[in-house]
Design a protein around this motif. Structure first.
Motif, mmCIF file in Angstrom:
data_model
loop_
_atom_site.group_PDB
_atom_site.id
_atom_site.type_symbol
_atom_site.label_atom_id
_atom_site.label_comp_id
_atom_site.label_asym_id
_atom_site.label_seq_id
_atom_site.Cartn_x
_atom_site.Cartn_y
_atom_site.Cartn_z
ATOM 1 N N THR A 1 -9.524 7.986 -1.152
ATOM 2 C CA THR A 1 -9.171 9.334 -0.890
ATOM 3 C C THR A 1 -10.080 9.882 0.272
ATOM 4 O O THR A 1 -11.332 9.491 0.409
ATOM 5 C CB THR A 1 -9.249 10.173 -1.912
ATOM 6 O OG1 THR A 1 -8.634 9.649 -3.267
ATOM 7 C CG2 THR A 1 -8.766 11.726 -1.692
ATOM 8 N N HIS B 1 0.829 5.384 0.602
ATOM 9 C CA HIS B 1 -0.290 6.283 1.209
ATOM 10 C C HIS B 1 0.512 7.660 1.451
ATOM 11 O O HIS B 1 1.772 7.722 1.727
ATOM 12 C CB HIS B 1 -0.369 5.699 2.779
ATOM 13 C CG HIS B 1 -1.346 6.332 3.414
ATOM 14 N ND1 HIS B 1 -1.419 6.663 5.035
ATOM 15 C CD2 HIS B 1 -2.419 7.390 3.250
ATOM 16 C CE1 HIS B 1 -2.150 7.255 5.681
ATOM 17 N NE2 HIS B 1 -2.881 7.918 4.675
ATOM 18 N N VAL C 1 0.976 -1.180 0.102
ATOM 19 C CA VAL C 1 0.095 0.059 0.088
ATOM 20 C C VAL C 1 0.768 1.361 0.087
ATOM 21 O O VAL C 1 1.996 1.304 0.646
ATOM 22 C CB VAL C 1 -0.963 -0.001 1.300
ATOM 23 C CG1 VAL C 1 -1.548 1.274 1.487
ATOM 24 C CG2 VAL C 1 -1.860 -1.003 1.076
ATOM 25 N N SER D 1 -12.306 -0.802 -3.955
ATOM 26 C CA SER D 1 -12.028 -0.472 -2.420
ATOM 27 C C SER D 1 -13.337 -0.331 -1.699
ATOM 28 O O SER D 1 -14.362 0.015 -2.198
ATOM 29 C CB SER D 1 -11.169 0.749 -2.556
ATOM 30 O OG SER D 1 -10.909 1.235 -1.349
ATOM 31 N N HIS E 1 -4.484 9.788 0.796
ATOM 32 C CA HIS E 1 -4.782 9.006 -0.539
ATOM 33 C C HIS E 1 -4.062 7.711 -0.410
ATOM 34 O O HIS E 1 -2.812 8.021 0.159
ATOM 35 C CB HIS E 1 -4.329 10.009 -1.854
ATOM 36 C CG HIS E 1 -4.607 9.087 -3.112
ATOM 37 N ND1 HIS E 1 -5.951 8.856 -3.578
ATOM 38 C CD2 HIS E 1 -3.916 8.263 -3.756
ATOM 39 C CE1 HIS E 1 -5.925 8.242 -4.690
ATOM 40 N NE2 HIS E 1 -4.808 7.707 -4.831
ATOM 41 N N ASN F 1 -7.926 2.292 -4.913
ATOM 42 C CA ASN F 1 -7.645 3.336 -4.134
ATOM 43 C C ASN F 1 -8.727 3.920 -3.424
ATOM 44 O O ASN F 1 -9.680 3.898 -3.799
ATOM 45 C CB ASN F 1 -6.711 4.400 -4.875
ATOM 46 C CG ASN F 1 -7.753 5.024 -5.999
ATOM 47 O OD1 ASN F 1 -8.324 5.929 -5.690
ATOM 48 N ND2 ASN F 1 -7.651 4.349 -7.332
ATOM 49 N N ASN G 1 -3.075 3.852 -2.315
ATOM 50 C CA ASN G 1 -3.466 2.835 -3.410
ATOM 51 C C ASN G 1 -2.827 1.619 -2.876
ATOM 52 O O ASN G 1 -1.620 1.123 -2.184
ATOM 53 C CB ASN G 1 -2.324 3.250 -4.407
ATOM 54 C CG ASN G 1 -2.834 4.443 -5.053
ATOM 55 O OD1 ASN G 1 -3.886 4.604 -6.162
ATOM 56 N ND2 ASN G 1 -2.360 5.712 -4.625
#
Length: 382
Positions: free
Chosen positions: A310, A278, A276, A339, A299, A308, A301
């Motif tokens: 946000t 961040h 991940v 997600s 944010h 992802n 991913n």
């Protein structure tokens, strides 16, 4: 009877603190209310202890050993101050003893608990680790804890300081947790961490590397048993404080089984993430001595098709005194189609909501769905 004994013990400790002047009883209480939508089954209204920061009480003290050296200790536990219940063990946050010297630094042993260095990431977090903050998009990874440990904190040299930790499993296997009656490792495996902090001029910068292993001694869940490298800092310009940071999580041993999901419960083509990334930015405006407003965007991913998310946040505090303030924060998390991160640090996986019983194993929204939340409350310390 047990409650009465505990109350008398705390009163005796407070009296001893006053008499010795080297022991301090301290704590804080945070109570408020929150609303969140997009949760399994609809929306929720809740009374919450700890949305801005958890409630706790503790004892800490020092004894002068001479030559600039002191023996020090800390005992600290967490409370739910809406129910009065202890959150975890009595002194689950801290239970350490050690020695400190202005020139040699601090060395301590015991339950490092909430002192695990990942929690120092609050110093790079615009929202100071409130409910909607740096831990949200990594599902609580920055709330790691460690027991059976040792820590060294260096003095500050020209604005630069270092910390290091190492926590044992107390098991015959070096990395894995102790086994239960069936011979299966349970709990958390070995942890270790290092941190460097530089403070100078109008800002500061820190780097934290920490490892938390799963019960089997491997990095098998990117959100709870993983390697983390984090870097971030702040810069102050008049009444405005700027924040920014980046975090990378890695769990090369993660599988669907190790995170507790099956392929059938995931969207097509999705598997447990092993990395991940961040990042975040934020700004705090100190309006006056009492009031401040903070806005921040986070944010993240995740790989293996997990998409992802946000998080947008806006918060405010108002100081009623030196020890008491009121607060509020609003958060909006937007998930991509694969997600399902929630606002409350929920675990990885489908929410498996059952409408017949109105229950779910977690508070995650459906995949691709967003959540909105807001809370407000009051914090006082003593």
């Amino acid at each position: 009877m047990k409650k009465e004994v505990l109350a008398l013990s705390l009163m005796a400790a407070a009296a001893a603190a006053h008499a010795q002047s080297s022991v301090t009883l301290y704590g804080r209480i945070d109570n408020g209310f929150q609303y969140e939508n997009g949760t399994p089954g609809g929306h929720s209204y809740q009374a919450e202890s700890g949305d801005w920061g958890c409630s706790w009480f503790g004892l800490q003290g020092a004894e002068d050993l001479g030559g600039g050296t002191k023996a020090v200790f800390q005992l600290e536990g967490q409370l739910n101050t809406f129910t009065g219940a202890s959150e975890g063990n009595l002194f689950g946050r801290h239970a350490t003893v050690g020695v400190t010297n202005d020139y040699a630094g601090l060395f301590k042993l015991g339950n490092l608990g909430a002192g695990e260095l990942s929690q120092d990431s609050w110093g790079t977090d615009p929202q100071l680790m409130q409910r909607y903050a740096i831990s949200t998009l990594v599902r609580g990874r920055n709330w790691a804890s460690a027991n059976n440990g040792a820590e060294y904190d260096s003095p500050v040299w020209g604005g630069l300081a270092f910390k290091g930790q190492y926590a044992l499993t107390n098991n015959t296997s070096w990395n894995s947790a102790p086994v239960n009656a069936a011979g299966v490792p349970t709990g958390q495996g070995r942890t270790d961490a290092v941190e460097a902090i530089y403070t100078g001029g109008a800002g500061d910068f820190r780097v934290i590397y920490d490892e938390v292993r799963g019960a089997d001694g491997t990095f098998n869940n990117v959100y709870s048993a993983s390697r983390s490298i984090l870097a971030g800092g702040t810069f102050v310009l008049g009444p405005v404080k700027f924040y920014g940071g980046y975090q990378h999580l890695s769990a090369p041993n993660a599988t669907d089984a190790s995170v507790g999901v099956t392929a059938a419960s995931q969207p097509d083509g999705i598997a447990a993430p092993t990395t991940v990334d961040h990042e975040w930015v934020g700004v705090q405006w100190q309006i006056n001595a009492a009031a401040s407003v903070t806005g921040a965007v986070f944010h993240a991913n995740a790989n293996n098709g997990n998409g992802n998310a946000t998080l947008y946040t806006l918060a405010a505090t108002y100081n009623l005194s030196k020890r008491t303030f009121v607060y509020t924060e609003a958060g909006y998390v937007h998930n991509s189609s694969t997600s399902n991160i929630n606002l409350g640090n929920g675990p990885y996986g489908n929410n498996n909501y059952d409408p017949a019983t109105n229950t779910s194993s977690n508070g995650n929204p459906d995949y691709g769905h967003s959540q909105v939340g807001v809370f407000a409350g009051i914090m006082t310390s003593f």
